[in-house]
Design a protein around this motif. Structure first.
Motif, PDB file in Angstrom:
ATOM      1  N   GLU A  48       3.672  -0.963  -1.511  1.00 22.61           N
ATOM      2  CA  GLU A  48       3.213  -1.446  -3.199  1.00 22.61           C
ATOM      3  C   GLU A  48       4.909  -2.223  -3.736  1.00 22.61           C
ATOM      4  N   SER A  49       5.738  -0.997  -3.738  1.00 26.90           N
ATOM      5  CA  SER A  49       7.514  -0.822  -4.243  1.00 26.90           C
ATOM      6  C   SER A  49       7.997  -2.384  -3.782  1.00 26.90           C
ATOM      7  N   HIS A  50       7.863  -2.947  -2.761  1.00 22.86           N
ATOM      8  CA  HIS A  50       8.384  -3.828  -1.742  1.00 22.86           C
ATOM      9  C   HIS A  50       8.060  -4.988  -2.209  1.00 22.86           C
ATOM     10  N   GLU A  59       6.357  -5.990  -4.747  1.00 27.74           N
ATOM     11  CA  GLU A  59       7.477  -6.254  -6.014  1.00 27.74           C
ATOM     12  C   GLU A  59       8.303  -6.601  -6.550  1.00 27.74           C
ATOM     13  N   LYS A  60       8.910  -5.847  -5.581  1.00 24.79           N
ATOM     14  CA  LYS A  60      10.688  -5.910  -5.596  1.00 24.79           C
ATOM     15  C   LYS A  60      10.770  -7.703  -4.510  1.00 24.79           C
TER      16      LYS A  60
END
Length: 262
Positions: free
Chosen positions: A168-170, A172-173
């Motif tokens: 998820e963090s990738h 969002e980035k």
């Protein structure tokens, strides 16, 4: 439902709301919003004023007139800005006869703009966020499923379709790199695509149903509170005293007739 309309090189969205002989016509540029509320009787009289030869019953003429707001092939709409209103003139043809009517759209209040524009847009954002989280959960479950298949010995026949596990963090980035197009529409209504209109209608239907359920629950709670209060009042000492009043007996009568004392 809001519909796109182009009037004199300007883009707007427009819609009509009808309920029990009362109608509301709304026009918005997403910067301002104007509207008029009118009854079938008043609209019929206005139509007769502009078109004395028009025949028909009140409701039929009113509904046909309102339908011209969205009739791009038959109706021509123009707007003239006045001191406190936008005068929207519709020129059309009824059974081949020229037909004219005007709506006097006043600037709507901030509360009305909130109800029709701001609140729906906020609800749409909330729904899109909820859909995003549902999609994230589905992707994570799919990754677990694929991993289990691989552990059991399954292999891809085509390596070019293999994907990395979803993080998820990738994601969002990656989204932060998406740029706003240089050709951003000068008129906000151009962003209100059919897909956005469908989402608008969907969230407003959900909101209306939620509101009805909440009102029904509040009415039920009020009824229960009223019933409980009634039971409490019936159980009060004052009520009991009224239901079982104490009998006061004259001392003379008590001695003479009950005790037999003369």
């Amino acid at each position: 439902m809001w519909k796109h309309i182009r009037i004199e090189h300007n883009d707007y969205i427009i819609k009509k709301i009808s309920m029990d002989g009362h109608h509301k016509v709304l026009l918005s540029s997403f910067v301002n919003m104007w509207g008029e509320e009118i009854t079938s009787a008043s609209l019929y009289q206005r139509c007769k004023c502009f078109n004395p030869l028009v025949e028909g019953d009140e409701e039929t003429v009113s509904q046909w007139t309102l339908s011209q707001i969205h009739d791009k092939t038959n109706a021509q709409i123009s707007i003239k800005e006045c001191e406190n209103a936008q005068v929207m003139e519709i020129n059309s043809k009824l059974a081949g006869v020229p037909f004219t009517v005007k709506f006097y759209l006043k600037v709507m209040t901030s509360q009305e703009i909130y109800d029709e524009i701001t609140l729906p847009l906020l609800l749409m954002v909330q729904q899109l966020q909820a859909q995003k989280h549902l999609l994230f959960d589905l992707l994570k479950k799919k990754d677990i499923e694929i991993t289990e298949y691989k552990l059991e010995g399954a292999q891809l026949s085509r390596r070019n379709i293999e994907t990395l596990a979803f993080i998820e963090s990738h994601f969002e980035k990656l989204c932060t790199t998406i740029k706003i197009p240089d050709e951003f529409p000068l008129q906000p209504t151009q962003l209100f695509t059919q897909e956005m209109q469908n989402l608008y209608d969907n969230v407003m239907e959900k909101y209306a149903n939620c509101k009805k359920l909440k009102e029904a629950a509040e009415q039920h709670a009020d009824a229960e509170d009223s019933e409980t209060q009634s039971v409490i009042n019936d159980s009060s000492p004052e009520k009991k005293q009224k239901k079982n009043p104490k009998v006061s007996i004259n001392k003379y009568i008590y001695k003479k007739y009950i005790l037999g004392v003369r």
